[in-house]
Design a protein around this motif. Structure first.
Motif, short mmCIF file in Angstrom:
data_model
loop_
_atom_site.label_atom_id
_atom_site.label_comp_id
_atom_site.label_asym_id
_atom_site.label_seq_id
_atom_site.Cartn_x
_atom_site.Cartn_y
_atom_site.Cartn_z
N ARG A 244 -8.00 -24.25 -13.60
CA ARG A 244 -7.89 -22.68 -13.87
C ARG A 244 -7.16 -22.12 -12.83
O ARG A 244 -6.03 -21.32 -13.13
CB ARG A 244 -9.20 -22.23 -14.36
N ARG B 23 -3.26 -20.45 -13.13
CA ARG B 23 -3.03 -19.02 -12.56
C ARG B 23 -2.09 -18.92 -11.65
O ARG B 23 -0.93 -17.93 -11.93
CB ARG B 23 -4.20 -18.21 -12.41
N THR C 46 1.68 -17.37 -12.35
CA THR C 46 2.14 -16.12 -11.75
C THR C 46 3.34 -16.39 -10.90
O THR C 46 4.34 -15.55 -10.79
CB THR C 46 0.91 -15.57 -10.71
N THR D 189 3.07 -14.97 -18.33
CA THR D 189 1.93 -13.99 -18.72
C THR D 189 1.08 -14.99 -19.49
O THR D 189 1.50 -16.15 -19.94
CB THR D 189 2.01 -12.73 -19.35
N TRP E 45 -3.38 -16.49 -20.07
CA TRP E 45 -4.68 -16.64 -19.54
C TRP E 45 -4.94 -18.22 -19.96
O TRP E 45 -4.38 -19.02 -20.44
CB TRP E 45 -5.65 -15.95 -20.35
N ARG F 174 -8.91 -20.54 -19.61
CA ARG F 174 -10.42 -20.63 -19.61
C ARG F 174 -10.80 -22.13 -19.90
O ARG F 174 -10.10 -22.79 -20.61
CB ARG F 174 -10.86 -19.63 -20.62
N ALA G 133 -5.40 -22.97 -22.70
CA ALA G 133 -4.48 -21.66 -21.89
C ALA G 133 -3.37 -21.44 -22.96
O ALA G 133 -3.06 -22.03 -23.73
CB ALA G 133 -3.75 -22.32 -20.68
N LEU H 144 1.68 -10.11 -23.75
CA LEU H 144 0.49 -10.18 -22.76
C LEU H 144 1.07 -9.71 -21.38
O LEU H 144 2.29 -9.89 -21.02
CB LEU H 144 -0.11 -11.47 -22.57
N PHE I 215 -1.60 -12.68 -15.59
CA PHE I 215 -1.90 -13.82 -15.98
C PHE I 215 -3.68 -14.01 -15.58
O PHE I 215 -3.88 -13.55 -14.22
CB PHE I 215 -1.47 -15.00 -15.43
N GLU I 216 -4.51 -14.00 -16.31
CA GLU I 216 -6.14 -13.98 -15.98
C GLU I 216 -6.63 -15.45 -16.37
O GLU I 216 -6.46 -16.15 -17.18
CB GLU I 216 -6.57 -12.99 -16.81
N ILE I 217 -7.98 -15.61 -15.67
CA ILE I 217 -8.98 -16.80 -15.91
C ILE I 217 -9.97 -15.70 -16.72
O ILE I 217 -10.54 -14.91 -16.33
CB ILE I 217 -9.60 -17.18 -14.76
N ARG I 218 -10.12 -16.41 -17.95
CA ARG I 218 -10.93 -15.74 -18.82
C ARG I 218 -12.50 -16.78 -18.60
O ARG I 218 -12.35 -17.88 -18.52
CB ARG I 218 -10.57 -16.01 -20.33
#
Length: 94
Positions: free
Chosen positions: A18, A22, A26, A31, A33, A35, A44, A82, A85-88
């Motif tokens: 993950r 990310r 980036t 963009t 996520w 998890r 993803a 979106l 970019f995030e880790i959910r």
């Protein structure tokens, strides 16, 4: 704008999948996520230009050096626009 959702199976949790995902997303200005899933896979979503999204999909087939990817499922979806970019968090299974 293109969107792909991938589900990556194998030895992909606990190997910095993950965080590496990310960082690469980036760097490429993609963009979305990422998890962990309760079954041990990683999910993803990537949104961006077709070329950059496909680079992330290709990366997911190997993952970081410590991962052992067995299978990648790829789904085309409608972009949501979106940002970042995030880790959910991992969703709970019922």
């Amino acid at each position: 704008m293109t969107r792909r959702r991938v589900v990556v199976s194998g030895d992909v949790q606990g190997v910095f999948f993950r965080d590496t995902c990310r960082r690469i997303a980036t760097e490429r200005r993609v963009t979305g996520w990422v998890r962990n899933l309760p079954d041990g896979s990683v999910e993803a979503v990537f949104e961006g230009t077709a070329e950059r999204v496909e680079e992330l999909v290709a990366w997911a087939h190997g993952g970081p050096p410590t991962a052992m990817v067995d299978k990648v499922e790829v789904y085309s979806e409608e972009p949501e626009g979106l940002a970042g970019f995030e880790i959910r968090p991992t969703p709970w299974s019922d």
